[in-house]
Design an enzyme around this catalytic site. Structure first.
Site, short mmCIF file in Angstrom:
data_model
loop_
_atom_site.label_atom_id
_atom_site.label_comp_id
_atom_site.label_asym_id
_atom_site.label_seq_id
_atom_site.Cartn_x
_atom_site.Cartn_y
_atom_site.Cartn_z
N HIS A 98 0.81 -1.22 0.00
CA HIS A 98 0.00 0.00 0.00
C HIS A 98 0.84 1.26 0.00
CE1 HIS A 98 -3.52 -2.20 -0.25
NE2 HIS A 98 -4.33 -1.39 0.41
N ASP A 160 -5.15 5.63 9.98
CA ASP A 160 -6.56 5.82 9.60
C ASP A 160 -7.14 4.57 8.94
OD1 ASP A 160 -6.16 8.35 10.50
OD2 ASP A 160 -6.07 9.28 8.51
N GLU A 274 -7.62 14.86 14.52
CA GLU A 274 -7.07 15.07 13.19
C GLU A 274 -7.73 16.31 12.60
OE1 GLU A 274 -6.77 11.79 10.51
OE2 GLU A 274 -5.67 10.53 11.94
P1 FAD Z 1 4.25 -2.02 1.97
O1 FAD Z 1 3.80 -0.97 1.02
O2 FAD Z 1 4.10 -3.41 1.55
O3 FAD Z 1 5.78 -1.73 2.38
C1 FAD Z 1 6.24 -0.47 2.76
C2 FAD Z 1 7.77 -0.48 2.92
O4 FAD Z 1 8.11 -1.23 4.06
C3 FAD Z 1 8.50 -1.14 1.76
O5 FAD Z 1 9.74 -0.54 1.61
C4 FAD Z 1 8.66 -2.57 2.22
O6 FAD Z 1 9.75 -3.21 1.59
C5 FAD Z 1 8.86 -2.39 3.71
N1 FAD Z 1 8.29 -3.48 4.52
C6 FAD Z 1 7.09 -4.07 4.41
N2 FAD Z 1 6.94 -5.01 5.36
C7 FAD Z 1 8.07 -4.98 6.10
C8 FAD Z 1 8.54 -5.72 7.21
N3 FAD Z 1 7.80 -6.66 7.78
N4 FAD Z 1 9.77 -5.42 7.71
C9 FAD Z 1 10.54 -4.46 7.16
N5 FAD Z 1 10.15 -3.75 6.09
C10 FAD Z 1 8.94 -4.00 5.56
N6 FAD Z 1 0.16 5.67 7.17
C11 FAD Z 1 0.11 6.27 8.37
O7 FAD Z 1 1.12 6.37 9.06
N7 FAD Z 1 -1.08 6.75 8.86
C12 FAD Z 1 -2.24 6.63 8.16
O8 FAD Z 1 -3.30 7.06 8.63
C13 FAD Z 1 -2.21 5.99 6.90
N8 FAD Z 1 -3.34 5.81 6.17
C14 FAD Z 1 -3.28 5.16 4.99
C15 FAD Z 1 -4.46 4.97 4.26
C16 FAD Z 1 -4.44 4.30 3.05
C17 FAD Z 1 -5.73 4.08 2.31
C18 FAD Z 1 -3.21 3.83 2.54
C19 FAD Z 1 -3.16 3.13 1.23
C20 FAD Z 1 -2.03 4.04 3.23
C21 FAD Z 1 -2.06 4.71 4.46
N9 FAD Z 1 -0.89 4.94 5.20
C22 FAD Z 1 -0.96 5.55 6.42
C23 FAD Z 1 0.43 4.59 4.65
C24 FAD Z 1 0.88 3.23 5.10
O9 FAD Z 1 1.17 3.20 6.48
C25 FAD Z 1 2.17 2.85 4.38
O10 FAD Z 1 2.01 2.95 2.99
C26 FAD Z 1 2.60 1.45 4.75
O11 FAD Z 1 3.88 1.20 4.25
C27 FAD Z 1 1.63 0.47 4.17
O12 FAD Z 1 1.84 -0.78 4.73
P2 FAD Z 1 2.03 -2.04 3.80
O13 FAD Z 1 1.89 -3.17 4.70
O14 FAD Z 1 1.15 -2.01 2.62
O15 FAD Z 1 3.56 -1.78 3.39
#
Ligand code: FAD
Length: 522
Positions: A98, A160, A274
Site C-alpha cells: 500500500h 486511519d 485530526e
Molecule cells: P508495503 O507498502 O508493503 O511496504 C512499505 C515499505 O516497508 C516497503 O519498503 C517494504 O519493503 C517495507 N516493509 C514491508 N513489510 C516490512 C517488514 N515486515 N519489515 C521491514 N520492512 C517491511 N500511514 C500512516 O502512518 N497513517 C495513516 O493514517 C495511513 N493511512 C493510509 C491509508 C491508506 C488508504 C493507505 C493506502 C495508506 C495509508 N498509510 C498511512 C500509509 C501506510 O502506512 C504505508 O504505505 C505502509 O507502508 C503500508 O503498509 P504495507 O503493509 O502495505 O507496506
C-alpha cells in the site's frame, strides 16, 4: 539475474544455517532442510501482481515472489542472495503493497510476500498480564485489533486505515489521531524480531540490541525484515463520540487544534485529533455526501464557504472515547470541551459509533470507492511534516495558492503532533520543532478529475516551496527522493548514522531497494 539462484541454491542449501535468537514467534527450525527455491514463484501472474502498488505510479517487475512459511525462510533467502557467485539479488518484503511510490517493489529481485507467514490473525498472541500483543510483521492491523479486543484491550495508536501490515507501518512511523498523546506506532513498540540483511534473526528492544531496534523503527525496510513486533496495549473503549467542527479561518483552526493537542493527560480533551482541508472546488463539485457527512451537511458547508468568501473550509475531527461507566458523563464532558473552542457556531457534527466502527472507517470508504471503480487508480500522494512556525505560510502558499484551482478528488489531511512523543534514536525524521503538522495531499487521478501529470506538477511545486533556501522546511513522511542528495537532506543530521547502520545490518544493500536510498548491489 535471480533465476541463476535456483541452480546455485541447490548446491549451497546445506550451508544456510543462521544464528537464531529465539523470540516468541520464531520457531526453532532446521533452516538447512528448507527447500527455499520451491517457495519462489516466477509465473507471470504472480510477478505481475508484485510489480505495482497502491500508488500505481511506479512499475518494477521482480524475477520472483517468495512465499515464506517461517521467518527462518526469509533468513535463508537472504543468505542465498549473499551466496551468489556474482552480485546478490535484492529482497523486498511486501506487506500489503500500500505504498505509493514503489517502495515495496524489487526490479529484477525477489519480493517477499509477507502474507504467506502464518495466515491472517494466526501469528498474534495477546498477553493480558503484560498488556502487550506479539504480532507477526505480516499481520494486518484490523486483525491485531480483533485479537486484542477479545481480551478487552487494544493498541493505543492507529493509522486511519487498518488493512495494512504491522511491518509496513512500523517501517515508516504509523501516525494517526492518537499520536499527539501516545506518539506514532513506532513509539509504542517494546520488542522486535528482525531478519537482517546479513541473514541473521535477531530479537531487539531498547535494552537488547538497541541499535537494530531503533534502526528498524521508521527504517524504511533498510536494515531488516520485521517478523514480530511486541506492541503495548490499553483497555479498549467501547464507544466513541465522533465529531467534526468547521472553521472558515486557518488561524482559528490551528489555534484550536494546538489547544486540543496540549490536553495530553488521558481522560482530558479528545482521545483522537485530526483535521481536514476542503478546497472550495471540492465542496462545490465533489461528492454530495460522504460516510460521515450527509448531503445536507455538505450543502451547509458549501453555503458557509460562499457566505464567508473563504477559499477553504477546515474541520477538526475529534473522537472522545467512552464506555458503560462514562456513558452518562461523556456528553457533558464534550459540551464543556466545545465551549473552549472557536469553530463556526452551529457547525458541529456529532456521530455516535462503536470503537471498531470508528477505527475501521476507511475500510468502509474503501468498499464505497471499490464499488465506484475509484480504488485501483493512480494515487500520487504526498505526505509532509510541516513545522508549526510555518504552517500558516504553507496554508497560504499551498491551499490558497498552488492548489487553489485544482480539482482534488481525494482527501487533504492536516493535524498537529507533539514532537516529544517521537524518540529521536529512531530512524524516522520530523521537523525540529515542539509541534509539527502532518499534511497529507491524498489525491487520486480518476476520470473527471485531474490527471496524474497535473497532480505531480502540483506536488513538485509544493516540494519546491518546501526545499527552497529559506523555504518552509518540511520533511516528507512516507518519503520518496529521486537522488542521493535528496535522501541526505531528508535524514539531515541522522544521515551519517543511517549510512553506518546500513553498512552494519545490510552491507550489500539488498533490502527494500524500491526506496532508492542506497545504490543496488552490482
Ligand atoms: P508495503 O507498502 O508493503 O511496504 C512499505 C515499505 O516497508 C516497503 O519498503 C517494504 O519493503 C517495507 N516493509 C514491508 N513489510 C516490512 C517488514 N515486515 N519489515 C521491514 N520492512 C517491511 N500511514 C500512516 O502512518 N497513517 C495513516 O493514517 C495511513 N493511512 C493510509 C491509508 C491508506 C488508504 C493507505 C493506502 C495508506 C495509508 N498509510 C498511512 C500509509 C501506510 O502506512 C504505508 O504505505 C505502509 O507502508 C503500508 O503498509 P504495507 O503493509 O502495505 O507496506
Amino acid at each position: 539475474t535471480t533465476l541463476l539462484i535456483v541452480t546455485s541454491f541447490l548446491s549451497t542449501a546445506g550451508h544456510l544455517g543462521a544464528p537464531v535468537h529465539s523470540g516468541a514467534l520464531i520457531t526453532s527450525h532446521n533452516v538447512s532442510s528448507l527447500d527455499i527455491t520451491s517457495k519462489i514463484h516466477t509465473d507471470h501472474d504472480t510477478t505481475t501482481e508484485a510489480s505495482s502498488d497502491f500508488g500505481h505510479i511506479v512499475e518494477a517487475t521482480p524475477d520472483g515472489v517468495f512465499r515464506p512459511t517461517f521467518p527462518a525462510d526469509i533468513a535463508a533467502l537472504i543468505r542465498l542472495s549473499l551466496s551468489q557467485p556474482t552480485a546478490p539479488f535484492t529482497v523486498a518484503p511486501r506487506g500489503k503493497g500500500h505504498s505509493s511510490r514503489g517502495q515495496a517493489l524489487a526490479a529484477g529481485g525477489i519480493v517477499v510476500d509477507m502474507s504467506a507467514l502464518g495466515g491472517r490473525g494466526h501469528r498474534t498472541t495477546v498477553s493480558v498480564d503484560g498488556m502487550f500483543v506479539d504480532a507477526g510483521g505480516e499481520q494486518l492491523w484490523i486483525d491485531v485489533l480483533h485479537a486484542a479486543l477479545e481480551h478487552g484491550l487494544a493498541p493505543r495508536v492507529w493509522t486511519d486505515y487498518l488493512r495494512i501490515t504491522v511491518g509496513g507501518t512500523l517501517s515508516n512511523a504509523g501516525i494517526g489521531g492518537q499520536a499527539f498523546r501516545h506518539g506514532p506506532q513506532i513509539s509504542n513498540v517494546h520488542e522486535l524480531d528482525v531478519v537482517t540483511g546479513t541473514g541473521e534473526m535477531i530479537t531487539c528492544s531498547p535494552e537488547v540490541n538497541p541499535a537494530l531496534f531503533f534502526a528498524a523503527l521508521g527504517g524504511l525496510g533498510q536494515f531488516g525484515v520485521i517478523t514480530r513486533a511486541r506492541i503495548g496495549l490499553e483497555p479498549a473503549p467501547k464507544r466513541v463520540k465522533w465529531i467534526r467542527l468547521a472553521y472558515s479561518d486557518v488561524h482559528t483552526f490551528t489555534t484550536d487544534q494546538e489547544l486540543l493537542i496540549s490536553k495530553r493527560a488521558s481522560g482530558s480533551g479528545f482521545d483522537y485529533i485530526e483535521g481536514q482541508v476542503q478546497l472550495n472546488r471540492t465542496l462545490m463539485e465533489g461528492r454530495r455526501s460522504s460516510s460521515f457527512f450527509s448531503a445536507s451537511d455538505i450543502a451547509r458547508l458549501t453555503g458557509l464557504a460562499i457566505e464567508t468568501g473563504s477559499a477553504v473550509i477546515y474541520y477538526i475531527e475529534g473522537a472522545m472515547y467512552y464506555d458503560d461507566n462514562t456513558a452518562t458523563s461523556v456528553d457533558q464532558k464534550l459540551d464543556a470541551l466545545l465551549e473552549e473552542l472557536s469553530f463556526v457556531r452551529g457547525f458541529v457534527f456529532v456521530r455516535d459509533a462503536s470503537y471498531v466502527e470508528f477505527l475501521d472507517r476507511v475500510g468502509r470508504e474503501e468498499q464505497n470507492l471499490r464499488s465506484a471503480g475509484a480504488w485501483d487508480v493512480p494515487h500520487p500522494w504526498l505526505n509532509l511534516f510541516v513545522p508549526r512556525s510555518r504552517i500558516l505560510d504553507f496554508d497560504a502558499a499551498v491551499f490558497k495558492g498552488i492548489l487553489r484551482d485544482t480539482n482534488p478528488i481525494g482527501l487533504i489531511l492536516m493535524y498537529p503532533m507533539n514532537k516529544d512523543k517521537w524518540d529521536d534514536r529512531m530512524t524516522a525524521v520530523t521537523p525540529d520543532e515542539d509541534v509539527f503538522y502532518a499534511v497529507g495531499l491524498l489525491r487520486s487521478a480518476v476520470a473527471g478529475g485531474s490527471d496524474v501529470e497535473q497532480l505531480e506538477r502540483e506536488n513538485a511545486a509544493v516540494l519546491e516551496l518546501c526545499d527552497l533556501a529559506g523555504g518552509i522546511g518540511c520533511r516528507q513522511y512516507l518519503p520518496h527522493h529521486a537522488s542521493r542528495d535528496g535522501w541526505r537532506r531528508h535524514f539531515g543530521a541522522k544521515w551519517g548514522r543511517v549510512a553506518e547502520l546500513k553498512a552494519r545490518y545490510d552491507p550489500r544493500a539488498i533490502l527494500s531497494p524500491g526506496q532508492g536510498i542506497f545504490p543496488p548491489p552490482l
